[in-house]
Write an enzyme that holds these catalytic residues in place. Structure first.
Site, PDB file in Angstrom:
ATOM      1  N   HIS A  18      47.841  37.198  39.985  1.00 53.77           N
ATOM      2  CA  HIS A  18      47.968  36.195  38.926  1.00 53.77           C
ATOM      3  C   HIS A  18      49.404  36.048  38.445  1.00 53.77           C
ATOM      4  CE1 HIS A  18      47.916  39.166  35.497  1.00 53.77           C
ATOM      5  NE2 HIS A  18      47.144  39.851  36.311  1.00 53.77           N
ATOM      6  N   ASP A  72      52.386  43.790  35.444  1.00 50.00           N
ATOM      7  CA  ASP A  72      51.042  43.241  35.594  1.00 50.00           C
ATOM      8  C   ASP A  72      51.135  41.744  35.325  1.00 50.00           C
ATOM      9  OD1 ASP A  72      48.360  42.523  35.391  1.00 50.00           O
ATOM     10  OD2 ASP A  72      48.038  43.579  33.500  1.00 50.00           O
ATOM     11  N   GLU A  98      44.354  34.772  34.487  1.00 50.55           N
ATOM     12  CA  GLU A  98      43.649  36.043  34.631  1.00 50.55           C
ATOM     13  C   GLU A  98      43.622  36.829  33.334  1.00 50.55           C
ATOM     14  OE1 GLU A  98      43.029  40.321  35.503  1.00 50.55           O
ATOM     15  OE2 GLU A  98      44.735  39.328  34.562  1.00 50.55           O
ATOM     16  N   GLU A  99      44.701  36.775  32.563  1.00 53.58           N
ATOM     17  CA  GLU A  99      44.781  37.590  31.344  1.00 53.58           C
ATOM     18  C   GLU A  99      43.786  37.161  30.266  1.00 53.58           C
ATOM     19  OE1 GLU A  99      46.106  40.287  31.158  1.00 53.58           O
ATOM     20  OE2 GLU A  99      47.870  40.398  32.448  1.00 53.58           O
ATOM     21  N   ASP A 136      46.506  44.037  41.888  1.00 53.66           N
ATOM     22  CA  ASP A 136      46.760  44.150  40.446  1.00 53.66           C
ATOM     23  C   ASP A 136      47.106  45.597  40.128  1.00 53.66           C
ATOM     24  OD1 ASP A 136      46.861  43.443  37.691  1.00 53.66           O
ATOM     25  OD2 ASP A 136      45.248  41.992  37.991  1.00 53.66           O
ATOM     26  N   HIS A 157      49.994  47.119  30.034  1.00 50.83           N
ATOM     27  CA  HIS A 157      50.019  46.190  28.902  1.00 50.83           C
ATOM     28  C   HIS A 157      50.915  46.682  27.763  1.00 50.83           C
ATOM     29  CE1 HIS A 157      46.288  43.476  29.759  1.00 50.83           C
ATOM     30  NE2 HIS A 157      47.047  43.665  30.825  1.00 50.83           N
TER      31      HIS A 157
END
Length: 392
Positions: free
Chosen positions: A72, A189, A223-224, A244, A324
């Site tokens: 992504h 990410d 995607e997030e 990922d 994250h």
């Protein structure tokens, strides 16, 4: 098979370039354009959906059962929730991430008139003013605000700048590439996954005539926020592998080196046959790997299955520390992933039956049910084991 050469300089340069293109979910147009331009440069045909997801393809000897790899383009970010009386901006997150990692972040606010720079600060940001209270204030999005780097000390001044509720905020990645192979940055990410896909594509170009079936490279844009690959698969695609992050944290088996094969996420187990084929390819090609399960995490493949796509699924990961947040990975994992992707796409088709969406039980897959044979090593005798059991 012989492992394809992965151009690590190209991989790292692609990652560094892409990290510096802001792309929080809903603000991905520039990232999409960059990816399209790079695909053009590599000579790889692609198409773009209405909102910007990219579907590139390397044609194989057969159209079906096509294989797909996905990563992504979108990242975490924030959005202006309110303009405060003091000209500061209240914000809410885009995607799930803790305000703990937002405090102190440099950022860009994108308005229709242009962009402004700023800093995300706790409400009590000065020890000289608030003393020890700065260490006792709660953590959370209601307890942070953006200080805009412009004359902006009242709500009216912020409005005159053109700042509005809903404006998107990107967080500076601040990447650092170390000589020992470690990479520290926000938004690894999944920009590292995108770089892996481009490195694999570059390696495959010279041998694309050996692909047994079409190989799709999918770049998703939401995607997030859980949408991911929900609406980008074609009916030819029978298997989907997401690239990922795998969390290296207490209680997890992921590592920052080699490939981390996810066996399940919060949606449940991935495809039995596909995950074990990937593990077998790692063993055959001497690609270091480990397996893991993620209970609080889902990826592009989960969104595809939830959307109703009947495809075999797998998730291959680069181990990432502090996901994250202030993320860190190692180039070894990225190279290993690119090697595995190329090995998989060049490998023979296991189940040609997958070319059809619906068929009969003929040639349907099987799973082992026989009782495993327990073998004792030559230097351990059964009577010794029995003696130990008695002693216990």
């Amino acid at each position: 098979m012989t492992i394809l050469h992965i151009d690590l300089d190209y991989l790292a340069e692609t990652l560094e370039t892409f990290l510096n293109i802001p792309s929080p979910t809903s603000y991905t147009d520039n990232a999409v354009r960059w990816c399209g331009q790079e695909l053009d440069r590599l000579g790889i045909p692609f198409e773009v959906t209405r909102r910007g997801a990219i579907r590139a393809v390397l044609r194989g000897k057969e159209r079906r059962p096509a294989r797909a790899i996905a990563a992504h383009l979108d990242t975490l970010g924030a959005q202006v929730k309110a303009i405060k009386d003091n000209g500061r901006l209240a914000v809410v997150p885009i995607g799930y991430w803790s305000a703990r990692f937002a405090e102190g972040a440099r950022c860009t606010i994108f308005t229709e008139r242009g962009s402004y720079r700023g800093t995300i600060l706790p409400l009590m940001a000065s020890g000289h003013t608030f003393g020890d209270d700065v260490d006792e204030q709660p953590t959370g999005w209601p307890h942070v605000e953006i200080r805009v780097d412009a004359r902006c000390s009242t709500a009216e001044e912020a409005t005159r700048l053109g700042i509005e509720v809903g404006d998107v905020v990107s967080i500076d990645p601040q990447p650092e590439f170390l000589e020992n192979g470690f990479i520290s940055s926000r938004h690894l990410d999944d920009k590292a996954g995108v770089a892996v896909m481009f490195a694999a594509l570059k390696a495959l170009i010279a041998v694309k005539d050996q692909l047994p079936v079409d190989a799709y490279f999918l770049f998703t844009i939401e995607e997030e926020v859980g949408i991911g690959a929900a609406n980008i698969l074609t009916e030819d695609i029978a298997s989907l592998i997401a690239v990922d992050n795998g969390t290296t944290a207490p209680g997890q088996n992921s590592a920052e080196f080699g490939v981390t094969l996810a066996m399940a996420d919060q949606n449940g187990p991935f495809d039995y046959h596909l995950t074990r084929k990937l593990a077998r390819l790692c063993r055959e090609d001497d690609i270091f790997y480990q397996k893991d399960i993620f209970r609080h995490y889902r990826s592009d493949v989960a969104s595809a299955v939830v959307a109703g796509h009947d495809v075999r699924t797998a998730l291959v990961c680069f181990g990432i520390d502090a996901s994250h947040g202030w993320e860190r990975i190692h180039i070894h994992a990225l190279r290993s992933l690119a090697e595995l992707i190329t090995a998989y796409l060049l490998s023979p088709i296991a189940f040609w039956r997958d070319a059809e969406e619906v068929s009969t039980l003929e040639d349907f897959t099987t799973q082992p049910t026989e009782k495993a044979e327990q073998k004792l090593s030559s230097d351990v005798r059964m009577d010794e084991i029995e003696d130990e059991a008695v002693d216990e």
